[in-house]
Design a protein around this motif. Structure first.
Motif, PDB file in Angstrom:
ATOM      1  N   PHE A 163       0.838  -1.203   0.000  1.00  0.00           N
ATOM      2  CA  PHE A 163       0.000   0.000   0.000  1.00  0.00           C
ATOM      3  C   PHE A 163       0.879   1.261   0.000  1.00  0.00           C
ATOM      4  CE2 PHE A 163      -4.404  -1.434   1.842  1.00  0.00           C
ATOM      5  CZ  PHE A 163      -4.465  -2.444   0.892  1.00  0.00           C
ATOM      6  N   ALA A 164       2.043   1.183   0.671  1.00  0.00           N
ATOM      7  CA  ALA A 164       2.945   2.337   0.691  1.00  0.00           C
ATOM      8  C   ALA A 164       3.421   2.636  -0.733  1.00  0.00           C
ATOM      9  CB  ALA A 164       4.139   2.078   1.611  1.00  0.00           C
ATOM     10  N   GLU A 165       3.764   1.580  -1.475  1.00  0.00           N
ATOM     11  CA  GLU A 165       4.196   1.780  -2.860  1.00  0.00           C
ATOM     12  C   GLU A 165       3.056   2.292  -3.738  1.00  0.00           C
ATOM     13  OE1 GLU A 165       7.538  -1.560  -3.788  1.00  0.00           O
ATOM     14  OE2 GLU A 165       5.660  -2.340  -2.961  1.00  0.00           O
ATOM     15  N   VAL A 166       1.869   1.729  -3.551  1.00  0.00           N
ATOM     16  CA  VAL A 166       0.711   2.201  -4.312  1.00  0.00           C
ATOM     17  C   VAL A 166       0.482   3.690  -4.049  1.00  0.00           C
ATOM     18  CG1 VAL A 166      -1.816   2.040  -4.505  1.00  0.00           C
ATOM     19  CG2 VAL A 166      -0.431  -0.049  -4.490  1.00  0.00           C
ATOM     20  N   GLY A 167       0.623   4.082  -2.769  1.00  0.00           N
ATOM     21  CA  GLY A 167       0.437   5.492  -2.422  1.00  0.00           C
ATOM     22  C   GLY A 167       1.463   6.382  -3.095  1.00  0.00           C
ATOM     23  N   ALA A 168       2.733   5.936  -3.096  1.00  0.00           N
ATOM     24  CA  ALA A 168       3.801   6.721  -3.728  1.00  0.00           C
ATOM     25  C   ALA A 168       3.562   6.831  -5.238  1.00  0.00           C
ATOM     26  CB  ALA A 168       5.157   6.070  -3.446  1.00  0.00           C
ATOM     27  N   ARG A 169       3.156   5.717  -5.848  1.00  0.00           N
ATOM     28  CA  ARG A 169       2.924   5.713  -7.299  1.00  0.00           C
ATOM     29  C   ARG A 169       1.664   6.503  -7.672  1.00  0.00           C
ATOM     30  NH1 ARG A 169       5.210   1.542 -10.527  1.00  0.00           N
ATOM     31  NH2 ARG A 169       3.116   1.147 -11.343  1.00  0.00           N
ATOM     32  N   ALA A 170       0.672   6.514  -6.789  1.00  0.00           N
ATOM     33  CA  ALA A 170      -0.523   7.327  -7.049  1.00  0.00           C
ATOM     34  C   ALA A 170      -0.123   8.807  -7.092  1.00  0.00           C
ATOM     35  CB  ALA A 170      -1.586   7.085  -5.984  1.00  0.00           C
ATOM     36  N   ALA A 171       0.775   9.198  -6.167  1.00  0.00           N
ATOM     37  CA  ALA A 171       1.252  10.583  -6.184  1.00  0.00           C
ATOM     38  C   ALA A 171       2.001  10.858  -7.494  1.00  0.00           C
ATOM     39  CB  ALA A 171       2.163  10.832  -4.986  1.00  0.00           C
ATOM     40  N   GLN A 172       2.831   9.906  -7.921  1.00  0.00           N
ATOM     41  CA  GLN A 172       3.561  10.082  -9.185  1.00  0.00           C
ATOM     42  C   GLN A 172       2.617  10.209 -10.370  1.00  0.00           C
ATOM     43  OE1 GLN A 172       6.173   6.541  -8.715  1.00  0.00           O
ATOM     44  NE2 GLN A 172       7.889   8.005  -8.747  1.00  0.00           N
ATOM     45  N   LEU A 173       1.585   9.382 -10.369  1.00  0.00           N
ATOM     46  CA  LEU A 173       0.606   9.428 -11.457  1.00  0.00           C
ATOM     47  C   LEU A 173      -0.096  10.787 -11.490  1.00  0.00           C
ATOM     48  CD1 LEU A 173      -1.059   8.154 -13.733  1.00  0.00           C
ATOM     49  CD2 LEU A 173      -2.521   7.087 -11.986  1.00  0.00           C
ATOM     50  N   ALA A 174      -0.453  11.294 -10.313  1.00  0.00           N
ATOM     51  CA  ALA A 174      -1.121  12.603 -10.253  1.00  0.00           C
ATOM     52  C   ALA A 174      -0.206  13.692 -10.809  1.00  0.00           C
ATOM     53  CB  ALA A 174      -1.532  12.922  -8.820  1.00  0.00           C
ATOM     54  N   HIS A 175       1.083  13.651 -10.433  1.00  0.00           N
ATOM     55  CA  HIS A 175       2.039  14.624 -10.991  1.00  0.00           C
ATOM     56  C   HIS A 175       2.088  14.514 -12.513  1.00  0.00           C
ATOM     57  CE1 HIS A 175       3.865  16.524  -7.498  1.00  0.00           C
ATOM     58  NE2 HIS A 175       3.887  15.345  -6.876  1.00  0.00           N
ATOM     59  N   ALA A 176       2.149  13.296 -13.028  1.00  0.00           N
ATOM     60  CA  ALA A 176       2.248  13.091 -14.477  1.00  0.00           C
ATOM     61  C   ALA A 176       0.987  13.600 -15.175  1.00  0.00           C
ATOM     62  CB  ALA A 176       2.459  11.604 -14.778  1.00  0.00           C
ATOM     63  N   LEU A 177      -0.183  13.298 -14.602  1.00  0.00           N
ATOM     64  CA  LEU A 177      -1.431  13.741 -15.234  1.00  0.00           C
ATOM     65  C   LEU A 177      -1.500  15.266 -15.262  1.00  0.00           C
ATOM     66  CD1 LEU A 177      -3.980  11.187 -13.674  1.00  0.00           C
ATOM     67  CD2 LEU A 177      -3.244  11.295 -16.079  1.00  0.00           C
ATOM     68  N   ARG A 178      -1.092  15.894 -14.176  1.00  0.00           N
ATOM     69  CA  ARG A 178      -1.164  17.351 -14.113  1.00  0.00           C
ATOM     70  C   ARG A 178      -0.077  17.993 -14.955  1.00  0.00           C
ATOM     71  NH1 ARG A 178      -4.103  20.118  -9.919  1.00  0.00           N
ATOM     72  NH2 ARG A 178      -5.496  18.880 -11.225  1.00  0.00           N
ATOM     73  N   GLU A 179       1.175  17.560 -14.743  1.00  0.00           N
ATOM     74  CA  GLU A 179       2.301  18.293 -15.328  1.00  0.00           C
ATOM     75  C   GLU A 179       2.584  17.899 -16.779  1.00  0.00           C
ATOM     76  OE1 GLU A 179       5.080  17.290 -12.248  1.00  0.00           O
ATOM     77  OE2 GLU A 179       3.682  18.154 -10.791  1.00  0.00           O
TER      78      GLU A 179
END
Lengths: 551, 551
Positions: A42-58
């Motif tokens: 779940f910790a990795e999923v959380g970190a990757r969800a943050a990465q995905l959000a950055h990618a979608l936005r930026e």
């Protein structure tokens, strides 16, 4: 007088943060078809969800409440999308990969999806759609599968892993209004255009709490849930969110939904809970009968989508898997009822009967039954009415595009805002729902209702009858009356008089409900998902194409 | 983009309606001290709550958000008041019958209570207060007890049963704003006036859902909960509301809180769960040791209020009662943490250590630790800080009267609105809280914190020490340093050098934390509830009344 409590919104980002920290070691295990499944904490999923959000936005420029669609199986990346998209303020739109291509295109255009995240294995489905998708600018591909189908696509194509690589593993999730849209899911009714249900952060959060209540699914971080019900189907019954709330481990089958790999998953990964529609369980049961496996960990099985046949429930009981019936629909998030027998019935003969009902309503779901004339039907366990529900995770309208008022068709919502479920049934004094029919199939005869399903079941219990469908046909005196359409078994000799007498026998069917109109047909017409297609029969009758005997 | 979900408020009336219909056969059993306890179904409680609301509105003229106080034990009528008062839009004010009379009067006047519902057995407490209560117009008396004390009262006196008799058994509960006040409870700090915490319908509703989550108390309608923690003490930890949400049967001890009747209740009524503070359990354990009873049904025991000594936890384990630690306070509704060991620890040696912590935070309670300089302290399980929490059932202010702004004292709330709990402790990476001290008792030495409790526990583990209290005293160089005040056992020979060496031995206490100032006292001063009263020691030191040895 206002309270002195803090005003903290119920947000999906809160569930994400909680799950990926306090339950950081819980796991999402995704089946790969290879020797070792894929495991991600779940910790990795959380970190990757943050990465995905950055990618979608930026990188992809997703802003505000733009829609990001997923065309994915149940897997860890789909969970990441589930959390990243609503948490950043955008809207997750899950696409049902079983829909006809035309409907899928219509839905994507109606929701104005800007991005589609797709599994590689589903590109053969997506690629031919792309020329018809008016708003999609980016496709993000995740997992194995030939990418060549996208070679000539006019959209920008990204690899999921490349897109998120190197992005920050935390994201400053915005403090949204809890009533803001979080995700959407279209229902595919048999008539008219698909209708969009838009869930809010609040509705998802409250629903997740309910799923985790001991009286509902009641799982904890000691559990592993095999989530067979697709993430594109009403939020996988709320399980991906509920699991992050309490650290329940997820076992995700990806595209391996056939009985043999499911049996392997259960034996190898030892889940304690599973959720799926009856068809999946029928297949699994046959598989386990043919080739026994150790499925002893799987103590609890939630079945919804359609009613679980008693024989299936009993067969699972014998294997030590306790089936728990639940009822819901896209419009109800979906948890509407769950069939946990009341304390006084546990251990008695009554218990099984309670388990066969659709179950009891939780506190947050109010229910009422409405009769053919709009009157309230009592909770007496006998009188039938159309089920109407109200609550914080129940739809009160359909999405009608960004600049339009929401749709509230009168056949789906009451004047005072309750959802008309289109299901007809009874409610017992202690709140157990038993569904008997769909409202559109019920026969409205002289201000009373006749259940088509009850007549069909009674007919099909006759040894000469292979199948039977009962539909309403216009009647000058009564408004509507039942027409019995019967498929006889080979060599059967029963005539209509005999069948009618059989129905009347021992008061099986009340006399005033017995059909006068009868016909034999070669087979009952079916829909694409195998349900009786009664509108075909009604049309055939209206056009005079059925050979009717009047008794 | 708004969702298409219905906007249904989270109201206590909804919990009442649900419990009294769908769980209408669940029971509230109240101990009477006679052969047969008193039993009332949830359906009856619901009907009587409606009658009470009619009586309060129509006979006693309670309107709007007026306050109705209760001075009652845990019993069925108190449950009726719990639901009737907030459901009709008024505010339930539970009075703590253990408070000094002066404080009680202050609180009633501050809340401007219009009505007091009191148990007959508590009239000797209430009657002398009445002349000092400025806003109370009506007293409603319920249950046994001599009424003569009220003979000369200047308020109107009513009998509960006469008041509600004949009133309609349903009430058209208003559709309130979920953020409206529902109930209030004053905290009795050791300094300053009591402070009012005002719960909302929303906070109570969400808290009840959390209590019922499998990872929290996780009870269902198969359970009976012995609710020893008083209803005047933080909503009896939310249990009266939680029980109506899922049909959990309630066993209410009324005024029979002594070990012998509690043991009888457990043997006779066979509860599966109980909730109380450690003192109650200490007494019960002694009772069960002296006179064994069949307590085998009681599988789960929730302990909060103060830390449960390991020996008590082990003793209960041996009796088959599994103790589950929880932490909270009036300002946190109270569920802040609950100590369910994580999956990986279950069945290992680690498990007991996890159970001794205060537990894990649920999704809706965000937590952070703040150091002496306002800096964030990491969740490493070792660094201590003051615990601050945030969430939808956490106070963000105190009640300050109807026409005043809420109170937000800086020592209780951070600038960004989090509650400063006044508790100091550590949080492990997986979110388990261990409290080590009260913030006001911690010694702030050179920008670091020294735990007074840790020093005291280490000192009291020396065979010559009967009791020890450590307080902060001003120090020119370090700001503060610890003063060790020691009560020696009779005939003890240890001197301060020996005790100091004992503390330093095997790194028990870090060298820089060792006290330089020592004194022997005859006994540690205590508060009315038996806690160390450190402000007395600090004053004695400041006034030069202690004989200090400097090492």
């Amino acid at each position: 007088m206002l309270s002195t409590m803090q005003d903290v919104p119920l947000l999906i980002s809160r569930i994400l943060t909680h799950g990926s920290t306090i339950h950081g070691t819980s796991q999402v295990t995704t089946w790969t078809g290879e020797a070792e499944p894929h495991r991600r904490s779940f910790a990795e999923v959380g970190a990757r969800a943050a990465q995905l959000a950055h990618a979608l936005r930026e990188d992809l420029g997703v802003v505000g409440d733009e829609r990001v669609a997923t065309l994915m199986w149940n897997n860890a990346e789909h969970v990441e999308a589930y959390f990243a998209i609503p948490s950043m303020g955008a809207i997750l739109h899950t696409l049902n990969l079983r829909l006809p291509a035309e409907q899928l295109a219509w839905i994507v255009n109606h929701a104005a999806d800007r991005v589609v995240i797709a599994n590689g294995s589903l590109l053969p489905l997506l690629a031919p759609l792309l020329p018809h998708l008016k708003t999609v600018k980016h496709v993000v591909v995740s997992g194995p599968g030939d990418r060549s189908a996208l070679a000539s696509a006019s959209v920008q194509v990204h690899e999921y892993e490349e897109l998120i690589a190197g992005k920050p593993t935390t994201y400053d999730w915005p403090e949204l209004d809890e009533r803001q849209a979080a995700s959407m899911c279209y229902t595919s009714g048999t008539t008219g255009d698909p209708k969009g249900v838009v869930y809010s952060h609040r509705s998802v959060y409250l629903h997740s709490m309910q799923v985790n209540m001991a009286q509902s699914m009641g799982l904890t971080d000691q559990d592993t849930s095999l989530i067979v019900v697709p993430q594109f189907h009403v939020n996988a019954w709320g399980l991906p969110h509920a699991t992050f709330m309490t650290g329940i481990n997820m076992l995700m089958p990806d595209r391996f939904l056939q009985p043999a790999p499911l049996a392997e998953m259960i034996e190898g990964e030892r889940p304690t809970h599973a959720a799926a529609v009856p068809t999946i369980w029928q297949g699994l049961l046959a598989e386990l009968t043919a080739k026994p496996r150790d499925v002893s960990t799987l103590g609890q099985v939630t079945i919804g989508g359609s009613a679980c046949p008693p024989s299936l429930m009993q067969a699972f009981d014998k294997l030590g898997m306790r089936v728990c019936h639940a009822w819901g629909m896209t419009e109800t998030s979906p948890l509407g009822t769950i069939a946990r027998p009341p304390a006084h019935a546990v251990g008695t003969e009554e218990e099984f009967a309670y388990r066969l009902t659709q179950g009891r309503f939780p506190t947050s779901v109010e229910a009422r039954l409405t009769g053919p004339g709009g009157e309230r039907i009592p909770w007496d366990g006998e009188s039938a009415g159309e089920l109407e529900v109200r609550g914080p995770w129940i739809a009160g309208a359909y999405y009608n595009g960004p600049d339009s008022e929401p749709l509230c068709p009168a056949d789906k919502f009451s004047e005072d805002g309750w959802l008309k479920t289109g299901d007809v049934g009874t409610i017992s004094p202690d709140g157990f729902l038993t569904l008997t029919d769909r409202a559109k199939d019920v026969i409205k005869s002289g201000g009373e209702w006749i259940s088509s399903v009850e007549l069909e079941n009674a007919l099909m219990s006759h040894p000469d009858v292979a199948e039977a469908a009962v539909v309403a046909v216009p009647d000058d005196k009564w408004g509507e009356r039942p027409l019995a359409t019967v498929v006889l078994k080979e060599g059967a000799t029963a005539d209509f008089e005999t069948l009618r007498a059989f129905l009347a026998d021992e008061g099986k069917i009340a006399k005033w409900q017995l059909p006068e109109r009868w016909t034999v047909i070669p087979a009952v017409p079916k829909t694409s998902v195998g349900k009786f297609d009664k509108k075909v029969l009604r049309r055939q009758y209206a056009e005079g194409n059925l050979d009717i005997t009047q008794l």
